[in-house]
Design a protein around this motif. Structure first.
Motif, PDB file in Angstrom:
ATOM      1  N   GLU A 110       0.818  -1.215   0.000  1.00 44.74           N
ATOM      2  CA  GLU A 110       0.000   0.000   0.000  1.00 44.74           C
ATOM      3  C   GLU A 110       0.852   1.266   0.000  1.00 44.74           C
ATOM      4  OE1 GLU A 110      -3.400   2.309  -0.226  1.00 44.74           O
ATOM      5  OE2 GLU A 110      -3.079   0.173  -0.600  1.00 44.74           O
ATOM      6  N   VAL A 111       1.930   1.255   0.729  1.00 47.42           N
ATOM      7  CA  VAL A 111       2.795   2.446   0.784  1.00 47.42           C
ATOM      8  C   VAL A 111       3.363   2.743  -0.604  1.00 47.42           C
ATOM      9  CG1 VAL A 111       4.950   3.390   1.713  1.00 47.42           C
ATOM     10  CG2 VAL A 111       3.377   2.152   3.212  1.00 47.42           C
ATOM     11  N   ALA A 112       3.821   1.696  -1.296  1.00 43.36           N
ATOM     12  CA  ALA A 112       4.408   1.872  -2.622  1.00 43.36           C
ATOM     13  C   ALA A 112       3.346   2.294  -3.643  1.00 43.36           C
ATOM     14  CB  ALA A 112       5.080   0.581  -3.075  1.00 43.36           C
ATOM     15  N   ILE A 113       2.124   1.745  -3.518  1.00 41.77           N
ATOM     16  CA  ILE A 113       1.030   2.137  -4.412  1.00 41.77           C
ATOM     17  C   ILE A 113       0.720   3.613  -4.254  1.00 41.77           C
ATOM     18  CG2 ILE A 113      -1.452   1.894  -4.833  1.00 41.77           C
ATOM     19  CD1 ILE A 113      -1.129  -1.100  -4.365  1.00 41.77           C
ATOM     20  N   ARG A 114       0.602   4.065  -3.022  1.00 45.47           N
ATOM     21  CA  ARG A 114       0.259   5.463  -2.773  1.00 45.47           C
ATOM     22  C   ARG A 114       1.373   6.395  -3.274  1.00 45.47           C
ATOM     23  NH1 ARG A 114      -4.358   5.626   0.063  1.00 45.47           N
ATOM     24  NH2 ARG A 114      -4.185   7.873   0.349  1.00 45.47           N
ATOM     25  N   ALA A 115       2.611   5.958  -3.121  1.00 44.77           N
ATOM     26  CA  ALA A 115       3.729   6.764  -3.600  1.00 44.77           C
ATOM     27  C   ALA A 115       3.721   6.858  -5.129  1.00 44.77           C
ATOM     28  CB  ALA A 115       5.045   6.173  -3.109  1.00 44.77           C
ATOM     29  N   ARG A 116       3.413   5.725  -5.788  1.00 46.56           N
ATOM     30  CA  ARG A 116       3.372   5.708  -7.250  1.00 46.56           C
ATOM     31  C   ARG A 116       2.235   6.585  -7.776  1.00 46.56           C
ATOM     32  NH1 ARG A 116       5.725   5.800 -12.042  1.00 46.56           N
ATOM     33  NH2 ARG A 116       4.669   4.580 -13.643  1.00 46.56           N
ATOM     34  N   VAL A 117       1.068   6.515  -7.157  1.00 42.87           N
ATOM     35  CA  VAL A 117      -0.070   7.330  -7.587  1.00 42.87           C
ATOM     36  C   VAL A 117       0.251   8.812  -7.412  1.00 42.87           C
ATOM     37  CG1 VAL A 117      -2.480   7.917  -7.161  1.00 42.87           C
ATOM     38  CG2 VAL A 117      -1.763   5.518  -7.165  1.00 42.87           C
ATOM     39  N   LYS A 118       0.838   9.172  -6.283  1.00 42.65           N
ATOM     40  CA  LYS A 118       1.203  10.575  -6.054  1.00 42.65           C
ATOM     41  C   LYS A 118       2.204  11.045  -7.104  1.00 42.65           C
ATOM     42  CE  LYS A 118       2.846  13.895  -2.638  1.00 42.65           C
ATOM     43  NZ  LYS A 118       3.570  14.644  -3.697  1.00 42.65           N
ATOM     44  N   GLU A 119       3.165  10.193  -7.439  1.00 47.19           N
ATOM     45  CA  GLU A 119       4.160  10.539  -8.455  1.00 47.19           C
ATOM     46  C   GLU A 119       3.490  10.824  -9.800  1.00 47.19           C
ATOM     47  OE1 GLU A 119       7.776   8.283 -10.883  1.00 47.19           O
ATOM     48  OE2 GLU A 119       6.842   7.317  -9.148  1.00 47.19           O
ATOM     49  N   LEU A 120       2.514   9.985 -10.166  1.00 47.89           N
ATOM     50  CA  LEU A 120       1.831  10.153 -11.445  1.00 47.89           C
ATOM     51  C   LEU A 120       0.923  11.375 -11.453  1.00 47.89           C
ATOM     52  CD1 LEU A 120       1.088   6.416 -12.140  1.00 47.89           C
ATOM     53  CD2 LEU A 120       2.488   7.908 -13.574  1.00 47.89           C
ATOM     54  N   LEU A 121       0.228  11.621 -10.359  1.00 53.05           N
ATOM     55  CA  LEU A 121      -0.622  12.811 -10.294  1.00 53.05           C
ATOM     56  C   LEU A 121       0.217  14.077 -10.361  1.00 53.05           C
ATOM     57  CD1 LEU A 121      -3.312  11.752  -7.673  1.00 53.05           C
ATOM     58  CD2 LEU A 121      -3.574  11.944 -10.154  1.00 53.05           C
ATOM     59  N   ASP A 122       1.409  14.040  -9.784  1.00 57.37           N
ATOM     60  CA  ASP A 122       2.328  15.169  -9.923  1.00 57.37           C
ATOM     61  C   ASP A 122       2.769  15.321 -11.382  1.00 57.37           C
ATOM     62  OD1 ASP A 122       2.241  15.771  -7.223  1.00 57.37           O
ATOM     63  OD2 ASP A 122       4.080  14.688  -6.731  1.00 57.37           O
ATOM     64  N   VAL A 124       1.192  14.510 -14.137  1.00 59.75           N
ATOM     65  CA  VAL A 124       0.148  15.078 -14.998  1.00 59.75           C
ATOM     66  C   VAL A 124      -0.415  16.379 -14.424  1.00 59.75           C
ATOM     67  CG1 VAL A 124      -0.466  12.818 -15.935  1.00 59.75           C
ATOM     68  CG2 VAL A 124      -1.746  13.711 -13.976  1.00 59.75           C
ATOM     69  N   GLN A 125       0.224  16.868 -13.361  1.00 59.09           N
ATOM     70  CA  GLN A 125      -0.076  18.183 -12.770  1.00 59.09           C
ATOM     71  C   GLN A 125      -1.510  18.274 -12.234  1.00 59.09           C
ATOM     72  OE1 GLN A 125       0.904  20.789 -16.023  1.00 59.09           O
ATOM     73  NE2 GLN A 125       3.059  20.238 -15.979  1.00 59.09           N
ATOM     74  N   LEU A 126      -1.994  17.157 -11.644  1.00 60.63           N
ATOM     75  CA  LEU A 126      -3.358  17.149 -11.109  1.00 60.63           C
ATOM     76  C   LEU A 126      -3.401  16.549  -9.703  1.00 60.63           C
ATOM     77  CD1 LEU A 126      -5.420  16.073 -14.258  1.00 60.63           C
ATOM     78  CD2 LEU A 126      -5.249  18.356 -13.268  1.00 60.63           C
ATOM     79  N   GLU A 174      -3.915  22.632 -26.196  1.00 61.34           N
ATOM     80  CA  GLU A 174      -3.153  22.671 -24.946  1.00 61.34           C
ATOM     81  C   GLU A 174      -2.596  21.286 -24.603  1.00 61.34           C
ATOM     82  OE1 GLU A 174      -5.956  24.179 -22.164  1.00 61.34           O
ATOM     83  OE2 GLU A 174      -5.797  26.259 -22.853  1.00 61.34           O
ATOM     84  N   LEU A 175      -3.425  20.248 -24.792  1.00 60.00           N
ATOM     85  CA  LEU A 175      -2.999  18.891 -24.427  1.00 60.00           C
ATOM     86  C   LEU A 175      -1.977  18.319 -25.408  1.00 60.00           C
ATOM     87  CD1 LEU A 175      -6.154  17.116 -22.995  1.00 60.00           C
ATOM     88  CD2 LEU A 175      -4.255  18.176 -21.791  1.00 60.00           C
ATOM     89  N   ARG A 176      -1.997  18.779 -26.654  1.00 64.34           N
ATOM     90  CA  ARG A 176      -0.973  18.332 -27.598  1.00 64.34           C
ATOM     91  C   ARG A 176       0.411  18.701 -27.092  1.00 64.34           C
ATOM     92  NH1 ARG A 176      -3.481  21.100 -32.908  1.00 64.34           N
ATOM     93  NH2 ARG A 176      -5.394  19.888 -33.036  1.00 64.34           N
ATOM     94  N   LYS A 177       0.576  19.951 -26.701  1.00 64.09           N
ATOM     95  CA  LYS A 177       1.874  20.421 -26.194  1.00 64.09           C
ATOM     96  C   LYS A 177       2.246  19.664 -24.925  1.00 64.09           C
ATOM     97  CE  LYS A 177       1.114  25.064 -28.047  1.00 64.09           C
ATOM     98  NZ  LYS A 177       0.895  26.489 -27.698  1.00 64.09           N
ATOM     99  N   TRP A 178       1.251  19.446 -24.076  1.00 64.24           N
ATOM    100  CA  TRP A 178       1.494  18.740 -22.821  1.00 64.24           C
ATOM    101  C   TRP A 178       1.929  17.299 -23.081  1.00 64.24           C
ATOM    102  CZ3 TRP A 178      -1.306  14.566 -20.824  1.00 64.24           C
ATOM    103  CH2 TRP A 178      -0.978  14.215 -19.507  1.00 64.24           C
ATOM    104  N   LEU A 179       1.278  16.617 -24.028  1.00 61.82           N
ATOM    105  CA  LEU A 179       1.624  15.224 -24.326  1.00 61.82           C
ATOM    106  C   LEU A 179       3.037  15.129 -24.886  1.00 61.82           C
ATOM    107  CD1 LEU A 179       0.918  12.236 -24.590  1.00 61.82           C
ATOM    108  CD2 LEU A 179      -0.088  12.736 -26.833  1.00 61.82           C
ATOM    109  N   ARG A 180       3.400  16.030 -25.772  1.00 64.02           N
ATOM    110  CA  ARG A 180       4.742  16.022 -26.341  1.00 64.02           C
ATOM    111  C   ARG A 180       5.800  16.199 -25.253  1.00 64.02           C
ATOM    112  NH1 ARG A 180       4.413  20.077 -30.372  1.00 64.02           N
ATOM    113  NH2 ARG A 180       5.144  21.545 -28.815  1.00 64.02           N
ATOM    114  N   SER A 181       5.534  17.132 -24.340  1.00 64.80           N
ATOM    115  CA  SER A 181       6.452  17.371 -23.228  1.00 64.80           C
ATOM    116  C   SER A 181       6.509  16.165 -22.290  1.00 64.80           C
ATOM    117  CB  SER A 181       6.021  18.623 -22.461  1.00 64.80           C
ATOM    118  OG  SER A 181       6.809  18.820 -21.321  1.00 64.80           O
ATOM    119  N   LEU A 182       5.334  15.577 -22.011  1.00 70.21           N
ATOM    120  CA  LEU A 182       5.275  14.411 -21.123  1.00 70.21           C
ATOM    121  C   LEU A 182       6.032  13.234 -21.718  1.00 70.21           C
ATOM    122  CD1 LEU A 182       4.020  13.107 -18.554  1.00 70.21           C
ATOM    123  CD2 LEU A 182       2.111  12.395 -19.997  1.00 70.21           C
TER     124      LEU A 182
END
Length: 345
Positions: A110-122, A124-126, A174-182
């Motif tokens: 659970e600790v690793a799952i929560r860390a991974r989700v937080k990393e991904l939300l960061d 995608v900036q949400l 807006e999302l095109r630029k974001w996807l390219r950067s991501l």
């Protein structure tokens, strides 16, 4: 992760969705499959994902037979056009879903799952929306969460099927630029399907243009725009003027008018002349390859779009700089800066 497709065939009854497709996707590449509805691009994507199976042909990942594996074994992340988020789950739980349903032997704690989700939300900036539900998000936010969910399992390949198709024009840009950067950050081999030529040219490293189950051209965005290999590619990508012409010993005719254009290497007979709207240069009356009368003029920001009735019976639209100050009733000459002639097109 490299992907290779060889002689792929897929039929639905008598309709050939894929008709002998060969393609190699390079490691870390962001590749666009571009074409009209029914061209076979989504079918190809689904076969790579393991959501559909070909009637013939091969698919390999890093040289290994992918068709011998199911969808889960291929370790592919898939993003759909309409998000496919779970409405009863929070943003956090949507992103965590793929991690929670993994087999016990590979599932994170659970600790690793929560860390991974937080990393991904960061990523995608949400991260500030973690506790909200899909119904509380905008379309653009939902698609970014769908992408985060696809990335949660650390896929070897990321596949996106019309990822921005349900969004309005401003959000799409807006999302095109974001996807390219991501993509630059995550560097996962990625393929996205689109029928939007501007989207493909802006985002992808390479573009695969498809029509009627076949690949018409593969190349960089600049290649497929500036050097279209077929009449279909020229007509599909960018806004083109298309004129029926006759070729006779290298001479080009539009109706009864002999055009001052070269057609070296083009077989005699009926052909089509392709010119980008912005490549048709305005000249004084009596000069240029074409001549005609301006019918209507509309202004679009820095350009004006003029409808011109050519001597010879064809009516075309051109894009000219505003400083040309075209007016309805003007007689003008036109000279193509660049053009292509395709025999029998």
């Amino acid at each position: 992760m490299t992907i290779e497709v060889r002689n792929l065939v897929k039929k639905f009854g008598s309709f050939a969705a894929l008709d002998g497709v060969d393609l190699k996707v390079n490691d870390g590449e962001l590749l666009a499959l571009l074409g009209p509805s029914g061209s076979g691009k989504t079918t190809l994507l689904r076969i790579i994902a393991g959501l559909d199976w070909p009637d013939a042909g091969e698919v390999s990942f890093n040289g290994e037979d992918a068709l011998a594996q199911g969808a889960r074994e291929r370790h592919v992340g898939f993003v759909f056009q309409h998000y496919a988020l779970f409405r009863h789950m929070s943003v956090f739980e949507n992103v965590a879903f793929g991690l929670r349903v993994q087999p016990r032997a590979v599932r994170k704690d659970e600790v690793a799952i929560r860390a991974r989700v937080k990393e991904l939300l960061d990523l995608v900036q949400l991260d500030w929306l973690a506790d909200r539900y899909p119904s509380q998000l905008s379309g653009g936010q939902r698609q970014r969460i769908a992408l985060a969910r696809a990335l949660a399992i650390e896929p070897r390949i990321l596949l996106l099927d019309e990822p921005f198709g349900a969004l309005d024009a401003k959000v799409r840009k807006e999302l095109r630029k974001w996807l390219r950067s991501l993509h630059h950050e995550i560097n996962v081999t990625s393929i996205f399907v689109t029928h939007d030529q501007e989207e493909a040219l802006e985002v992808a490293n390479r573009v695969v243009v498809m029509d009627k189950g076949r690949i018409e051209q593969i190349g960089s965005p600049a290649d497929v725009y500036d050097n279209p290999a077929t009449a279909f590619v020229h007509g599909f990508i960018g806004e083109s003027i298309v004129l029926p012409v006759e070729i006779d010993n290298g001479a080009v005719r539009l109706g009864d008018r002999l055009l001052n254009l070269m057609a070296d290497g083009i077989a005699p007979g009926t052909s089509k002349l392709f010119v980008r709207r912005h490549d048709m240069l305005v000249r004084p009356s009596g000069s240029g390859a074409f001549e005609g009368a301006v019918q209507h003029v509309r202004n679009f920001g820095p350009v004006q779009r003029a409808e011109v009735a050519l001597w010879g019976g064809e009516t075309i639209e051109i894009d000219a700089p505003r400083d040309k100050e075209l007016r309805a009733g003007d007689t003008i000459g036109l000279e193509p800066r660049r053009y292509r002639i395709f025999a029998g097109a």
